[in-house]
Design an enzyme around this catalytic site. Structure first.
Site, PDB file in Angstrom:
ATOM      1  N   HIS A   1     -36.910 -38.985 -73.180  1.00  0.00           N
ATOM      2  CA  HIS A   1     -37.523 -38.878 -71.855  1.00  0.00           C
ATOM      3  C   HIS A   1     -37.911 -37.443 -71.524  1.00  0.00           C
ATOM      4  O   HIS A   1     -37.460 -36.476 -72.161  1.00  0.00           O
ATOM      5  CB  HIS A   1     -36.554 -39.409 -70.795  1.00  0.00           C
ATOM      6  CG  HIS A   1     -35.298 -38.573 -70.680  1.00  0.00           C
ATOM      7  ND1 HIS A   1     -35.242 -37.389 -69.991  1.00  0.00           N
ATOM      8  CD2 HIS A   1     -34.057 -38.772 -71.186  1.00  0.00           C
ATOM      9  CE1 HIS A   1     -34.035 -36.879 -70.067  1.00  0.00           C
ATOM     10  NE2 HIS A   1     -33.292 -37.699 -70.792  1.00  0.00           N
TER      11      HIS A   1
ATOM     12  N   GLU B   1     -27.977 -43.638 -72.326  1.00  0.00           N
ATOM     13  CA  GLU B   1     -27.346 -42.401 -72.776  1.00  0.00           C
ATOM     14  C   GLU B   1     -25.830 -42.569 -72.783  1.00  0.00           C
ATOM     15  O   GLU B   1     -25.270 -43.481 -72.149  1.00  0.00           O
ATOM     16  CB  GLU B   1     -27.753 -41.247 -71.848  1.00  0.00           C
ATOM     17  CG  GLU B   1     -27.133 -39.886 -72.147  1.00  0.00           C
ATOM     18  CD  GLU B   1     -27.417 -39.362 -73.556  1.00  0.00           C
ATOM     19  OE1 GLU B   1     -26.953 -39.992 -74.531  1.00  0.00           O
ATOM     20  OE2 GLU B   1     -28.085 -38.309 -73.656  1.00  0.00           O
TER      21      GLU B   1
END
Length: 241
Positions: free
Chosen positions: A42, A120
């Site tokens: 990202h 994550e």
């Protein structure tokens, strides 16, 4: 901490080496058509700009982060094989989806699908802290965590646990998408885990691999269990913010 190494090469430089072999048997011995994973990290958030742990925290992209996502959307078509992307999967967290959506639109790859396997690491009590702050808060645990992938942050998830869930996701996706190309938009640890699994390397690679924000890695996984890595830390230049 060791200095950050420069990226291996840009996406543009890597384009000539990203084509999958047309034959059914790869030169490295694998058989069948691999499932190709385009692994996109990202873009920038306030946490990443301040070098804070951002596991399950959900900050949005900064202005630069949106520009990074736009740069990927504008440039990813130059990577060989992206015209064949059959699905775009993203971590459910906002920073990943905000990166995934413009890239999926540029590829004409349909809607973005969330996948929990792309989340994550859960840094627990360290979420939102800098490296120095986490070390000061829990010096002994932090020291052990840096050298042992089985150690959990307080209230969080070990790197070994991330590797287990990423491996499960990888097996499911390879079985469900044989020979296809998938774009997976995720975070630094799951991407490192997938590259590590493709390399068949030990945990030390997690601490030695640098991945820039909005960078691209490419790994292929064969139905016979073989794998190869075709790109690490490919970057898309941001021309304006």
């Amino acid at each position: 901490m060791t200095p950050t190494p420069p990226p291996i090469q840009s996406v543009q430089q890597a384009c000539s080496v990203t084509s999958a072999a047309p034959a059914s048997t790869a030169w490295t011995g694998q058989t069948g058509r691999p499932t190709r994973f385009l692994l996109l990290r990202h873009g920038q958030t306030e946490y990443s700009a301040q070098r804070r742990y951002s596991g399950r925290a959900d900050p949005e992209l900064t202005e630069l982060g949106h520009a990074q996502a736009a740069a990927v959307a504008a440039g990813i078509g130059s990577v060989d094989g992206t015209d064949k992307v059959s699905a775009v999967l993203s971590s459910p967290l906002r920073r990943a989806r905000q990166t995934a959506e413009p890239v999926a639109a540029a590829l004409g790859a349909g809607p973005v699908t969330s996948h929990e396997g792309l989340l994550e690491t859960d840094f627990g009590a360290w979420d939102g802290l800098t490296f120095a702050e986490a070390r000061t808060r829990d010096p002994e645990v932090h020291r052990r965590w840096l050298g042992d992938e089985t150690v959990d942050p307080p209230g969080g998830e070990s790197f070994a646990a991330v590797g287990t869930r990423v491996a499960k996701m990888r097996a499911e996706l390879v079985a469900a998408h044989p020979g296809e190309t998938l774009l997976l938009v995720s975070h630094v640890t799951p991407i490192k885990m997938l590259v590590r699994q493709a390399l068949g390397s030990g945990p030390e690679v997690l601490y030695r691999m640098h991945l820039d924000l909005a960078s691209l890695c490419i790994a292929e996984f064969y139905p016979d269990g073989g794998a190869s890595v075709r790109l690490v830390n490919g970057r898309f230049p941001v021309t304006q913010v």
